[in-house]
Design an enzyme around this catalytic site. Structure first.
Site, PDB file in Angstrom:
ATOM      1  N   ASP A  96       0.844  -1.206   0.000  1.00 53.82           N
ATOM      2  CA  ASP A  96       0.000   0.000   0.000  1.00 53.82           C
ATOM      3  C   ASP A  96       0.869   1.242   0.000  1.00 53.82           C
ATOM      4  O   ASP A  96       2.011   1.219   0.462  1.00 53.82           O
ATOM      5  CB  ASP A  96      -0.834   0.090   1.282  1.00 53.82           C
ATOM      6  CG  ASP A  96      -1.783  -1.066   1.458  1.00 53.82           C
ATOM      7  OD1 ASP A  96      -2.114  -1.710   0.459  1.00 53.82           O
ATOM      8  OD2 ASP A  96      -2.169  -1.307   2.620  1.00 53.82           O
TER       9      ASP A  96
HETATM   10  N1  URA Z   1      -1.314  -5.789   4.087  1.00 53.79           N
HETATM   11  C1  URA Z   1      -1.738  -4.516   4.056  1.00 53.79           C
HETATM   12  O1  URA Z   1      -2.740  -4.174   4.667  1.00 53.79           O
HETATM   13  N2  URA Z   1      -1.026  -3.612   3.346  1.00 53.79           N
HETATM   14  C2  URA Z   1       0.102  -3.920   2.681  1.00 53.79           C
HETATM   15  O2  URA Z   1       0.729  -3.054   2.059  1.00 53.79           O
HETATM   16  C3  URA Z   1       0.522  -5.258   2.715  1.00 53.79           C
HETATM   17  C4  URA Z   1      -0.197  -6.172   3.424  1.00 53.79           C
END
Ligand code: URA
Length: 250
Positions: free
Chosen positions: A114
């Site tokens: 993310d």
């Molecule tokens: N889980 C999440 O919530 N975000 C990420 O970037 C990776 C795994």
């Protein structure tokens, strides 16, 4: 008979690496700017054996050749950049040399983090390797260091390990997720799946909120302490073997 490394015409190799059109790289060859094993190459049509060590043997305009096709790198992804080729705002691809954006085959992220997650992100131009790493069948574990907004309740390890946790809007429970508590507001979780916002949604499902998320391992490959956020490093065969060996929790 064993298959040797692939060969490519010199102009095709350099054009695919983003040095210019075939016509432009032909002019670079004529200007004596391309050198292999200390010999100036004169012929843009000549076939080059594309071995992984080519960057240490070939120079273009005095600089080592970019990594030949079939390579992978690790990026220490900073917060605030997006794993996408097209979205608005800062993108992870802008952290790589500008020329690499014109490579063919293109470089892609191996899965995604993310925008507000930092840490170890693999990138490659090798589609077979990419699918091998992200396929749940390969069981490549990804470890996340999670900082929570509220103290843990105490039952999270059991719930995540159960293989029964159902995330909102989904029809299949999560595979068991090992969790290791570090402090009342910090834990490691290790995933083999990569569902959308998985870690954030897992903690939301147990009434908490992820305040910070950082990935520190993919398989047995650990994000090195001396790789600052925003920097990358090309992976060697030993690094890739570590990724695919994937010792859980190692
Ligand atoms: N889980 C999440 O919530 N975000 C990420 O970037 C990776 C795994």
């Amino acid at each position: 008979m064993t298959k040797g490394p692939p060969t490519l015409r010199l102009d095709r190799l350099l054009a695919n690496l983003g040095y210019g059109t075939r016509r432009e790289v032909e002019r670079m060859v004529w200007a004596d700017l391309v050198v292999l094993d200390s010999v100036v190459l004169e012929d843009a049509d000549q076939r080059i054996r594309v071995t992984p060590d080519l960057s240490s043997r070939m120079t273009v305009n005095g600089a080592p050749l970019d990594p030949p096709p079939g390579f992978a790198l690790m990026l220490h992804k900073p917060l605030g950049v997006t794993c996408s080729h097209k979205e608005q705002g800062p993108l992870v691809y802008a952290l790589l040399p500008e020329r690499w954006r014109r490579r063919e085959p293109a470089i892609s992220t191996v899965g995604r983090l993310d925008k507000e997650t930092s840490g170890l992100l693999l990138m490659t131009d090798d589609g077979t390797l990419l699918h091998r790493i992200i396929s749940p069948r390969s069981q490549v574990y990804k470890r996340y260091d999670v900082t929570l907004a509220r103290p843990l309740r105490g039952d999270e390890e059991k719930i995540f390990a159960s293989g029964e946790l159902m995330l909102e809007g989904e029809e299949k429970p999560l595979l068991p997720v090992p969790m290791e508590t570090v402090s009342p507001t910090r834990a490691y979780v290790t995933l083999t799946e990569g569902r959308y916002h998985q870690v954030r949604r897992m903690f939301a499902a147990v009434g908490n909120h992820v305040a910070a998320l950082h990935r520190d391992r993919v398989g047995g490959l650990v994000l090195p302490d001396d790789l600052p956020a925003g920097q990358y490093r090309i992976l060697n065969d030993a690094d890739l073997a570590l990724v695919l060996a994937s010792p859980q929790g190692a």
